[in-house]
Write a protein that holds these residues in place. Structure first.
Motif, short mmCIF file in Angstrom:
data_model
loop_
_atom_site.label_atom_id
_atom_site.label_comp_id
_atom_site.label_asym_id
_atom_site.label_seq_id
_atom_site.Cartn_x
_atom_site.Cartn_y
_atom_site.Cartn_z
N SER A 42 0.85 -1.18 0.00
CA SER A 42 0.00 0.00 0.00
C SER A 42 0.89 1.22 0.00
O SER A 42 2.07 1.15 0.31
N TYR A 43 0.27 2.33 -0.38
CA TYR A 43 1.04 3.55 -0.61
C TYR A 43 0.36 4.68 0.18
O TYR A 43 -0.21 5.59 -0.40
N PRO A 44 0.43 4.57 1.52
CA PRO A 44 -0.35 5.52 2.32
C PRO A 44 0.30 6.88 2.51
O PRO A 44 -0.29 7.75 3.13
N PHE A 45 1.49 7.07 1.98
CA PHE A 45 2.21 8.31 2.28
C PHE A 45 2.42 9.13 1.02
O PHE A 45 2.38 8.61 -0.09
N GLU A 46 2.67 10.41 1.22
CA GLU A 46 2.98 11.30 0.09
C GLU A 46 4.31 10.92 -0.54
O GLU A 46 4.52 11.11 -1.72
N GLU A 71 -3.78 12.15 8.30
CA GLU A 71 -3.02 13.35 8.65
C GLU A 71 -3.48 13.96 9.97
O GLU A 71 -2.77 14.77 10.57
N ASN A 72 -4.64 13.58 10.47
CA ASN A 72 -5.08 14.08 11.79
C ASN A 72 -4.64 13.17 12.92
O ASN A 72 -5.05 13.36 14.06
N GLY A 73 -3.86 12.15 12.59
CA GLY A 73 -3.38 11.26 13.64
C GLY A 73 -4.40 10.21 14.05
O GLY A 73 -4.20 9.48 15.01
N GLU A 74 -5.51 10.11 13.29
CA GLU A 74 -6.51 9.09 13.59
C GLU A 74 -6.12 7.77 12.94
O GLU A 74 -5.78 7.75 11.75
N MET A 75 -6.20 6.69 13.68
CA MET A 75 -5.88 5.40 13.10
C MET A 75 -6.97 4.97 12.12
O MET A 75 -8.15 5.01 12.46
N TYR A 76 -6.60 4.61 10.90
CA TYR A 76 -7.60 4.09 9.97
C TYR A 76 -7.35 2.62 9.67
O TYR A 76 -8.21 1.94 9.12
N ASP A 77 -6.19 2.13 10.01
CA ASP A 77 -5.92 0.71 9.79
C ASP A 77 -4.72 0.34 10.65
O ASP A 77 -4.02 1.21 11.18
#
Length: 145
Positions: A42-46, A71-77
């Motif tokens: 996966s490519y989750p970063f800029e 980017e808000n520091g919320e865990m999504y996975d």
């Protein structure tokens, strides 16, 4: 597709451990060995980096390793099992530049523990063990506290 180099310098991040820079062969088998199964990316970063992980990690019940946050520091996975941070070349995985290696070493430095509470997942930083190996920082660091 020709590869310039046969080994990649990547960050290997195992559950409960700090990231390690390792050299692995730039081929599918080595990547699969590193994550212990079929690979997903996966490519989750800029940045031009990919996370290479065990595609079946959650199904296999591998221990959860690190949270992925927006980017808000919320865990999504959360990534289960050992994963690699690799660089992205023109058309393939590439070695991680020293800057990227440092950046993602810091990002994923702290091992994390996961607690299931009902259908919520809590992420707790795992406190550092006192370092058994000699610290890589300058020895004077301890006196600054």
């Amino acid at each position: 597709m020709h590869m310039q180099e046969n080994t990649l310098s990547v960050l290997k991040i195992a559950p409960g451990q700090h990231p390690q820079q390792v050299e692995i062969d730039n081929d599918l088998k080595a990547l699969q060995q590193a994550v212990g199964g079929s690979i997903g990316a996966s490519y989750p970063f800029e940045d031009p980096v990919a996370i290479v992980y065990n595609d079946d990690g959650k199904l296999m019940g591998l221990p959860l390793n690190r949270a992925l946050r927006d980017e808000n520091g919320e865990m999504y996975d959360a990534v289960a099992g050992t994963f690699l941070v690799v660089g992205l070349g023109e058309e393939d995985f590439a070695f991680l530049t020293p800057e990227m290696a440092q950046k993602y070493e810091q990002l994923f430095h702290q091992p994390e523990a996961f607690l299931k509470l009902g259908n919520r997942l809590l992420v707790l930083p795992v406190p550092d063990e006192p370092p058994a190996e000699k610290p890589r920082t300058k020895p004077s660091a301890e006196h600054d506290r």
